[in-house]
Design a protein around this motif. Sequence first.
Motif, PDB file in Angstrom:
ATOM      1  N   PRO A 147     -38.487  40.187  22.809  1.00  0.00           N
ATOM      2  CA  PRO A 147     -39.779  40.349  23.474  1.00  0.00           C
ATOM      3  C   PRO A 147     -39.637  40.772  24.931  1.00  0.00           C
ATOM      4  O   PRO A 147     -38.673  40.415  25.600  1.00  0.00           O
ATOM      5  CB  PRO A 147     -40.420  38.967  23.354  1.00  0.00           C
ATOM      6  N   ILE A 148     -40.607  41.538  25.388  1.00  0.00           N
ATOM      7  CA  ILE A 148     -40.686  41.978  26.780  1.00  0.00           C
ATOM      8  C   ILE A 148     -41.953  41.384  27.374  1.00  0.00           C
ATOM      9  O   ILE A 148     -43.044  41.543  26.822  1.00  0.00           O
ATOM     10  CB  ILE A 148     -40.717  43.514  26.865  1.00  0.00           C
ATOM     11  N   GLU A 149     -41.833  40.688  28.489  1.00  0.00           N
ATOM     12  CA  GLU A 149     -42.996  40.042  29.088  1.00  0.00           C
ATOM     13  C   GLU A 149     -43.931  41.056  29.738  1.00  0.00           C
ATOM     14  O   GLU A 149     -45.152  40.955  29.617  1.00  0.00           O
ATOM     15  CB  GLU A 149     -42.540  38.995  30.113  1.00  0.00           C
ATOM     16  N   GLN A 198     -42.182  44.207  20.899  1.00  0.00           N
ATOM     17  CA  GLN A 198     -43.132  43.132  21.200  1.00  0.00           C
ATOM     18  C   GLN A 198     -43.247  43.045  22.706  1.00  0.00           C
ATOM     19  O   GLN A 198     -42.365  42.554  23.398  1.00  0.00           O
ATOM     20  CB  GLN A 198     -42.672  41.798  20.629  1.00  0.00           C
ATOM     21  N   ILE A 199     -44.365  43.540  23.214  1.00  0.00           N
ATOM     22  CA  ILE A 199     -44.599  43.592  24.659  1.00  0.00           C
ATOM     23  C   ILE A 199     -45.864  42.807  24.956  1.00  0.00           C
ATOM     24  O   ILE A 199     -46.934  43.103  24.417  1.00  0.00           O
ATOM     25  CB  ILE A 199     -44.745  45.048  25.146  1.00  0.00           C
ATOM     26  N   ASN A 200     -45.752  41.800  25.791  1.00  0.00           N
ATOM     27  CA  ASN A 200     -46.910  40.960  26.090  1.00  0.00           C
ATOM     28  C   ASN A 200     -47.914  41.649  26.999  1.00  0.00           C
ATOM     29  O   ASN A 200     -49.120  41.540  26.796  1.00  0.00           O
ATOM     30  CB  ASN A 200     -46.459  39.649  26.737  1.00  0.00           C
ATOM     31  N   ARG A 201     -47.411  42.329  28.015  1.00  0.00           N
ATOM     32  CA  ARG A 201     -48.312  43.015  28.949  1.00  0.00           C
ATOM     33  C   ARG A 201     -47.789  44.418  29.221  1.00  0.00           C
ATOM     34  O   ARG A 201     -46.597  44.603  29.480  1.00  0.00           O
ATOM     35  CB  ARG A 201     -48.420  42.269  30.282  1.00  0.00           C
ATOM     36  N   CYS A 223     -45.292  48.035  14.559  1.00  0.00           N
ATOM     37  CA  CYS A 223     -44.288  47.141  13.990  1.00  0.00           C
ATOM     38  C   CYS A 223     -44.059  45.913  14.848  1.00  0.00           C
ATOM     39  O   CYS A 223     -43.185  45.107  14.545  1.00  0.00           O
ATOM     40  CB  CYS A 223     -42.959  47.872  13.806  1.00  0.00           C
ATOM     41  N   ALA A 224     -44.823  45.769  15.928  1.00  0.00           N
ATOM     42  CA  ALA A 224     -44.625  44.607  16.798  1.00  0.00           C
ATOM     43  C   ALA A 224     -45.065  43.354  16.081  1.00  0.00           C
ATOM     44  O   ALA A 224     -46.150  43.274  15.538  1.00  0.00           O
ATOM     45  CB  ALA A 224     -45.425  44.776  18.088  1.00  0.00           C
ATOM     46  N   SER A 225     -44.204  42.363  16.064  1.00  0.00           N
ATOM     47  CA  SER A 225     -44.525  41.123  15.362  1.00  0.00           C
ATOM     48  C   SER A 225     -45.513  40.316  16.164  1.00  0.00           C
ATOM     49  O   SER A 225     -45.480  40.304  17.390  1.00  0.00           O
ATOM     50  CB  SER A 225     -43.253  40.302  15.135  1.00  0.00           C
ATOM     51  N   GLU A 226     -46.413  39.612  15.463  1.00  0.00           N
ATOM     52  CA  GLU A 226     -47.396  38.755  16.133  1.00  0.00           C
ATOM     53  C   GLU A 226     -46.710  37.503  16.672  1.00  0.00           C
ATOM     54  O   GLU A 226     -45.907  36.892  15.991  1.00  0.00           O
ATOM     55  CB  GLU A 226     -48.491  38.344  15.133  1.00  0.00           C
ATOM     56  N   PRO A 227     -47.002  37.108  17.930  1.00  0.00           N
ATOM     57  CA  PRO A 227     -46.410  35.870  18.453  1.00  0.00           C
ATOM     58  C   PRO A 227     -46.940  34.664  17.709  1.00  0.00           C
ATOM     59  O   PRO A 227     -48.105  34.639  17.314  1.00  0.00           O
ATOM     60  CB  PRO A 227     -46.885  35.852  19.923  1.00  0.00           C
ATOM     61  N   GLU A 228     -46.056  33.696  17.502  1.00  0.00           N
ATOM     62  CA  GLU A 228     -46.477  32.495  16.797  1.00  0.00           C
ATOM     63  C   GLU A 228     -47.382  31.652  17.673  1.00  0.00           C
ATOM     64  O   GLU A 228     -47.242  31.618  18.895  1.00  0.00           O
ATOM     65  CB  GLU A 228     -45.246  31.672  16.393  1.00  0.00           C
ATOM     66  N   GLU A 229     -48.330  30.960  17.047  1.00  0.00           N
ATOM     67  CA  GLU A 229     -49.262  30.116  17.800  1.00  0.00           C
ATOM     68  C   GLU A 229     -48.528  29.043  18.579  1.00  0.00           C
ATOM     69  O   GLU A 229     -48.898  28.690  19.690  1.00  0.00           O
ATOM     70  CB  GLU A 229     -50.268  29.483  16.840  1.00  0.00           C
TER      71      GLU A 229
END
Length: 773
Positions: free
Chosen positions: A611-613, A635-638, A761-767
């Motif tokens: 992941p990349i923040e 997977q990029i948060n922002r 294809c970015a995976s969803e972050p787990e709750e």
Amino acid sequence: MLTSQSNWIFTYKDQIEEQSPLDDLSLSPVIKKLLAQRGWKAKEEVEAFLHPTLGQLHDPALFQNIDIAKKRIEQAIEDGESILVYGDYDADGVTSTALMVEALREKGAMCDYYIPNRFTEGYGPNEEAFREAYKQGFQLIITVDNGIAGVEEVKVANELGMDIIITDHHEAQEQLPEALAIIHPKCAAEYPFKELAGVGVAFKFATYLLGYFPKQFLDLAVIGTIADLVPLHDENRVLVHYGLKALANTERAGLKALKRQCSIENNVTEEDIGFRIGPRLNAVGRLQDANMAVDLLLTSDPDEADELSSYVQELNTERQKIVAKITEEAIAEIEQDDSNPHVLVVAKEGWNQGVLGIVASKLVQTYHRPAIVLAIDPDNQSAKGSARSIDGFDLFTSCMKHKSLFTHFGGHAQAAGMTLPLENISVLRDELDAIAKEQLTENDFKPQLNVDASIDLKDVNLEMIQELNQLAPFGMGNPKPSFHIKAIPAEIRQIGATKNHLKIKFDQDGAQVDAIGFGLGDVYAKLTKDTSLEAVVELQENEWNGMKKPQLFLKDLAITEWQLFDFRGAKQWQNQLDNTLDYQYVLTFHEQKDVMADVISPDMLKAMDGPIEALYLIDLPESLEELSCLLNGKQINRIYACFQLTNSYFFQRIPSREEFKWLYQLMLKRKYFEYKVDAPKLASYKGWKLEKIKFMFQVFHELGFLTREGSTIVPTENPGKKDLTESPLYQKIAKQMEVEETLYYSTYQQLKKWIEEQLVCASEPEEEMVYGF
């Protein structure tokens, strides 16, 4: 993505029976679920809870030894003996003292009161004070909100020939004092409620002593009960319910003056006591002798009340400044420590002992770690202070494992007070840190936030808030309900003189509700429009210019999806770099100068895994495919769109095929073209820009339609058949125009949609990652 500051504990996911005895009650489903979750199962219990009555109070005669205490006081009155009320310096203690003094005086007693000094005497009975009372002629001492641990002090009083009556509510020790009478709910097997505050015990004793229900003391009882953070169940709920009404209409000169200082008008709430009245009364004992607080509560002179309340206000302001200064110094000391300790222990000479508990609480709020704050006494080579803890760390038990380190120690799981030699401070720090490292996990360092229910915005209305208010008063053992919402912000802005507060207008399927978050102004830079936001909120009523409407009070926020921040064309985009992030990257497709951050190339980003923040896009790629390939599967948060554009092609339309055809036919007819001479003439004749003419000739040259003979451009004999789109330059400009249109000149919604499609294809972050479970 925005990570919540707390662990959200969804209590409503616990199993609740479908068929409930509460179904027959005329309450909304939300209220019935809340009551069921909080353990109310019988309709009779719920009715008693929702509608407190004085009849729910227990008979004070159930207190052990209370009759002995009453007879001794009556004997003292008959014999003209002097009675001393021995109190404590906090809000519970001073209200207990004032209440007991008034009850005794009404009974006809000659009495006075004494509050020990926090700094020179400490909490509870002390031998010197008892001996001084004896010298002054007191034959009977009544303790309020203290005394249960005064074994030796009571023994001294007995030897002097004085009688002691103890009224207290603190935890009893293994050995009880040999007092004439002990009035304590936990020392009275027949008394059904054990959680009275010190003022609650004093109120019950006053009721028995006077022989009637003394409603005139309710305004005092409610202050001490709420300020001491006892559970608001059973008798405490009744006393607070009626006490709030009594305080709203009090005729007590001191409380009226104090309410004016607090800007409290009309109704009084538990928050008014907890955040305004209580802290002001506590401030007196934190900075000096607390007798002034008792004087304020007892005076009947309005002028004296105004004077005392003004001084109390000044002390509270001074207390706030002292707390702020010590907190700042403590934080500076913590920040210098690179070891990242699990338990914070800070000590310094000159710190005011009276406010160290508040400072410790602020450190816990800031760092979510147990904190011990000590004031160093160089003369005695010792340190004295207070400690506060987090939910997962039992401070009392952990300290008791090393009780030999302390000269004095007392407290409970979440709070404690202590004195120890200077040389033991570092040992204590190391020992507690070792225990915490063994016991605590990363999740323990986030505060727990219970969530009672999930609600839709359409259900938030004044009627629902009024129903929730039936559960009030709120406090320990009966917290204000917290709700989970998920909606898209229609408007986000910072408010306040220093922009330190947050205001959001939420929108959910057409239903809009305003929300306010005090102290959350710094979150503003981490929020984006058109992004679903989750929040834990309390419901409240907001009144403005006579108009009432529902409002959400924000307690915590979270965003569980990726976010797009739009800073396209912004010159100061580098101000958005977040140095607190570990995985933050600035991507450039072309060599950049004057970028005050480490940049990465497309190849470097492509090779990254995990992941990349935050990813900052600062220039445009050659093609959309180039950026798409990089984003796919990441997977990029922002994502921060910080594109800068100097030479734009978007508004320079590519010539049409008809225009290309016309120019080529002109060349075939003329057989030559002197560019420097003929291009300006052509531009004037056709109304074309020189850049357009140059571009067309470059395309013809790449396709082999024209050649150059010296300074003259001539048609090529027998050129091959080719389409305009086969020209590399034509392709480049077309792609660049597509890039500009999609990435730079598009709307926010269009850009977000395009990027969303690339992150297929970015995976969803787990709750669990989001909420810290």
